[in-house]
Design a protein around this motif. Structure first.
Motif, mmCIF file in Angstrom:
data_model
loop_
_atom_site.group_PDB
_atom_site.id
_atom_site.type_symbol
_atom_site.label_atom_id
_atom_site.label_comp_id
_atom_site.label_asym_id
_atom_site.label_seq_id
_atom_site.Cartn_x
_atom_site.Cartn_y
_atom_site.Cartn_z
ATOM 1 N N ILE A 66 -39.600 -16.830 -44.428
ATOM 2 C CA ILE A 66 -38.460 -16.915 -43.521
ATOM 3 C C ILE A 66 -37.190 -16.645 -44.330
ATOM 4 O O ILE A 66 -36.912 -17.344 -45.297
ATOM 5 C CB ILE A 66 -38.393 -18.283 -42.823
ATOM 6 N N GLN A 67 -36.478 -15.618 -43.921
ATOM 7 C CA GLN A 67 -35.245 -15.230 -44.607
ATOM 8 C C GLN A 67 -34.046 -16.034 -44.093
ATOM 9 O O GLN A 67 -33.198 -16.436 -44.868
ATOM 10 C CB GLN A 67 -34.970 -13.742 -44.400
ATOM 11 N N ARG A 68 -33.990 -16.202 -42.758
ATOM 12 C CA ARG A 68 -32.885 -16.954 -42.173
ATOM 13 C C ARG A 68 -33.226 -17.349 -40.746
ATOM 14 O O ARG A 68 -34.015 -16.688 -40.082
ATOM 15 C CB ARG A 68 -31.582 -16.163 -42.200
ATOM 16 N N VAL A 69 -32.616 -18.445 -40.315
ATOM 17 C CA VAL A 69 -32.693 -18.897 -38.930
ATOM 18 C C VAL A 69 -31.262 -19.217 -38.508
ATOM 19 O O VAL A 69 -30.597 -20.038 -39.132
ATOM 20 C CB VAL A 69 -33.572 -20.159 -38.772
ATOM 21 N N ILE A 70 -30.807 -18.543 -37.464
ATOM 22 C CA ILE A 70 -29.471 -18.780 -36.928
ATOM 23 C C ILE A 70 -29.644 -19.413 -35.557
ATOM 24 O O ILE A 70 -30.332 -18.862 -34.696
ATOM 25 C CB ILE A 70 -28.677 -17.462 -36.809
ATOM 26 N N VAL A 71 -29.029 -20.590 -35.366
ATOM 27 C CA VAL A 71 -29.183 -21.324 -34.111
ATOM 28 C C VAL A 71 -27.849 -21.353 -33.366
ATOM 29 O O VAL A 71 -26.809 -21.641 -33.943
ATOM 30 C CB VAL A 71 -29.663 -22.768 -34.376
ATOM 31 N N GLU A 72 -27.925 -21.053 -32.079
ATOM 32 C CA GLU A 72 -26.766 -21.122 -31.189
ATOM 33 C C GLU A 72 -27.250 -21.720 -29.876
ATOM 34 O O GLU A 72 -28.045 -21.084 -29.153
ATOM 35 C CB GLU A 72 -26.176 -19.728 -30.961
ATOM 36 N N GLY A 73 -26.843 -22.944 -29.593
ATOM 37 C CA GLY A 73 -27.316 -23.604 -28.376
ATOM 38 C C GLY A 73 -28.824 -23.763 -28.413
ATOM 39 O O GLY A 73 -29.383 -24.276 -29.375
ATOM 40 N N GLN A 75 -30.962 -21.291 -28.470
ATOM 41 C CA GLN A 75 -31.496 -20.009 -28.911
ATOM 42 C C GLN A 75 -31.479 -19.949 -30.429
ATOM 43 O O GLN A 75 -30.638 -20.562 -31.079
ATOM 44 C CB GLN A 75 -30.648 -18.853 -28.388
ATOM 45 N N ALA A 76 -32.418 -19.174 -30.957
ATOM 46 C CA ALA A 76 -32.451 -18.947 -32.404
ATOM 47 C C ALA A 76 -32.752 -17.483 -32.663
ATOM 48 O O ALA A 76 -33.468 -16.841 -31.894
ATOM 49 C CB ALA A 76 -33.504 -19.815 -33.070
ATOM 50 N N VAL A 77 -32.185 -16.985 -33.740
ATOM 51 C CA VAL A 77 -32.541 -15.667 -34.243
ATOM 52 C C VAL A 77 -33.165 -15.900 -35.610
ATOM 53 O O VAL A 77 -32.603 -16.595 -36.457
ATOM 54 C CB VAL A 77 -31.310 -14.736 -34.355
ATOM 55 N N VAL A 78 -34.345 -15.345 -35.784
ATOM 56 C CA VAL A 78 -35.120 -15.551 -37.003
ATOM 57 C C VAL A 78 -35.326 -14.197 -37.662
ATOM 58 O O VAL A 78 -35.622 -13.211 -36.995
ATOM 59 C CB VAL A 78 -36.506 -16.173 -36.682
ATOM 60 N N GLU A 79 -35.194 -14.191 -38.964
ATOM 61 C CA GLU A 79 -35.529 -12.998 -39.736
ATOM 62 C C GLU A 79 -36.607 -13.435 -40.717
ATOM 63 O O GLU A 79 -36.400 -14.379 -41.483
ATOM 64 C CB GLU A 79 -34.275 -12.513 -40.459
ATOM 65 N N TRP A 80 -37.788 -12.785 -40.626
ATOM 66 C CA TRP A 80 -38.835 -13.147 -41.577
ATOM 67 C C TRP A 80 -39.599 -11.917 -42.031
ATOM 68 O O TRP A 80 -39.576 -10.885 -41.377
ATOM 69 C CB TRP A 80 -39.741 -14.249 -41.061
ATOM 70 N N LEU A 81 -40.225 -12.073 -43.181
ATOM 71 C CA LEU A 81 -41.084 -11.039 -43.745
ATOM 72 C C LEU A 81 -42.521 -11.466 -43.512
ATOM 73 O O LEU A 81 -42.874 -12.634 -43.717
ATOM 74 C CB LEU A 81 -40.824 -10.875 -45.244
ATOM 75 N N TRP A 82 -43.331 -10.532 -43.080
ATOM 76 C CA TRP A 82 -44.730 -10.804 -42.739
ATOM 77 C C TRP A 82 -45.628 -9.889 -43.570
ATOM 78 O O TRP A 82 -45.408 -8.695 -43.638
ATOM 79 C CB TRP A 82 -44.928 -10.513 -41.258
ATOM 80 N N LEU A 83 -46.625 -10.469 -44.182
ATOM 81 C CA LEU A 83 -47.639 -9.709 -44.904
ATOM 82 C C LEU A 83 -48.996 -10.269 -44.516
ATOM 83 O O LEU A 83 -49.203 -11.480 -44.551
ATOM 84 C CB LEU A 83 -47.444 -9.836 -46.421
ATOM 85 N N ILE A 98 -36.557 -11.917 -34.756
ATOM 86 C CA ILE A 98 -37.159 -12.581 -33.608
ATOM 87 C C ILE A 98 -36.083 -13.387 -32.896
ATOM 88 O O ILE A 98 -35.373 -14.169 -33.528
ATOM 89 C CB ILE A 98 -38.305 -13.517 -34.047
ATOM 90 N N VAL A 99 -35.975 -13.200 -31.590
ATOM 91 C CA VAL A 99 -35.043 -13.970 -30.780
ATOM 92 C C VAL A 99 -35.883 -14.956 -29.975
ATOM 93 O O VAL A 99 -36.815 -14.560 -29.273
ATOM 94 C CB VAL A 99 -34.218 -13.064 -29.842
ATOM 95 N N VAL A 100 -35.559 -16.244 -30.101
ATOM 96 C CA VAL A 100 -36.359 -17.289 -29.474
ATOM 97 C C VAL A 100 -35.460 -18.139 -28.578
ATOM 98 O O VAL A 100 -34.407 -18.602 -29.014
ATOM 99 C CB VAL A 100 -37.035 -18.188 -30.542
ATOM 100 N N ASP A 101 -35.900 -18.335 -27.341
ATOM 101 C CA ASP A 101 -35.190 -19.189 -26.379
ATOM 102 C C ASP A 101 -36.033 -20.425 -26.109
ATOM 103 O O ASP A 101 -37.259 -20.329 -25.955
ATOM 104 C CB ASP A 101 -34.960 -18.440 -25.060
ATOM 105 N N THR A 114 -39.659 -5.307 -34.786
ATOM 106 C CA THR A 114 -40.412 -5.120 -36.018
ATOM 107 C C THR A 114 -40.032 -3.831 -36.734
ATOM 108 O O THR A 114 -39.963 -2.776 -36.113
ATOM 109 C CB THR A 114 -41.919 -5.106 -35.713
ATOM 110 N N ASP A 115 -39.811 -3.958 -38.037
ATOM 111 C CA ASP A 115 -39.565 -2.808 -38.906
ATOM 112 C C ASP A 115 -40.699 -2.767 -39.919
ATOM 113 O O ASP A 115 -40.845 -3.675 -40.732
ATOM 114 C CB ASP A 115 -38.216 -2.968 -39.610
ATOM 115 N N THR A 116 -41.516 -1.725 -39.842
ATOM 116 C CA THR A 116 -42.626 -1.584 -40.794
ATOM 117 C C THR A 116 -42.331 -0.510 -41.836
ATOM 118 O O THR A 116 -43.173 -0.236 -42.682
ATOM 119 C CB THR A 116 -43.922 -1.214 -40.062
#
Length: 127
Positions: A66-73, A75-83, A98-101, A114-116
């Motif tokens: 997990i690179q970062r999690v930004i929370v607003e209300g 909702q969260a925006v997550v940036e992660w690396l997956w292998l 990833i945008v999560v509600d 996703t960016d591959t």
């Protein structure tokens, strides 16, 4: 939900993926929640469990950083690396945004971008 609770749910989702546990991943979702991945939209906790269990079952080893999690209300925006290493021996690497509600402590919408192609950091740095 507090920002800390939201961050905790994100970490639980990552842990469920790493453990290849589709049931634990789906348990974080509202009964009518949706999982939107590039090219597909899965609606309902049962469908999410089926799809994630099937996909995670194709993997030998999953690593997420997990690179970062930004929370607003709620909702969260997550940036992660997956292998992941497939049972076939092939590797899959992706950088995901990833945008999560959330509603009532559960995920109602998980939208993954996703960016591959771009590799932000060397694969060996993923733990």
């Amino acid at each position: 939900m507090t920002p800390a609770e939201i961050r905790d749910r994100i970490h639980q989702a990552a842990a469920a993926c790493i453990a290849q546990d589709g049931q634990a991943f789906a348990a974080l979702f509202h009964p009518h929640g949706e999982l939107i991945l590039p090219g597909s939209r899965i609606v309902g906790k049962e469908a999410i469990e089926q799809v994630t269990t099937k996909y995670l079952g194709t993997c030998e080893n999953i690593k997420i950083q997990i690179q970062r999690v930004i929370v607003e209300g709620l909702q969260a925006v997550v940036e992660w690396l997956w292998l992941d290493e497939k049972k076939s021996g092939q590797f899959s690497y992706a950088e995901n945004a990833i945008v999560v509600d959330f509603k009532a402590g559960l995920i109602v919408r998980w939208r993954e971008y996703t960016d591959t192609k771009t590799q932000f950091c060397p694969l060996e740095n993923i733990s």
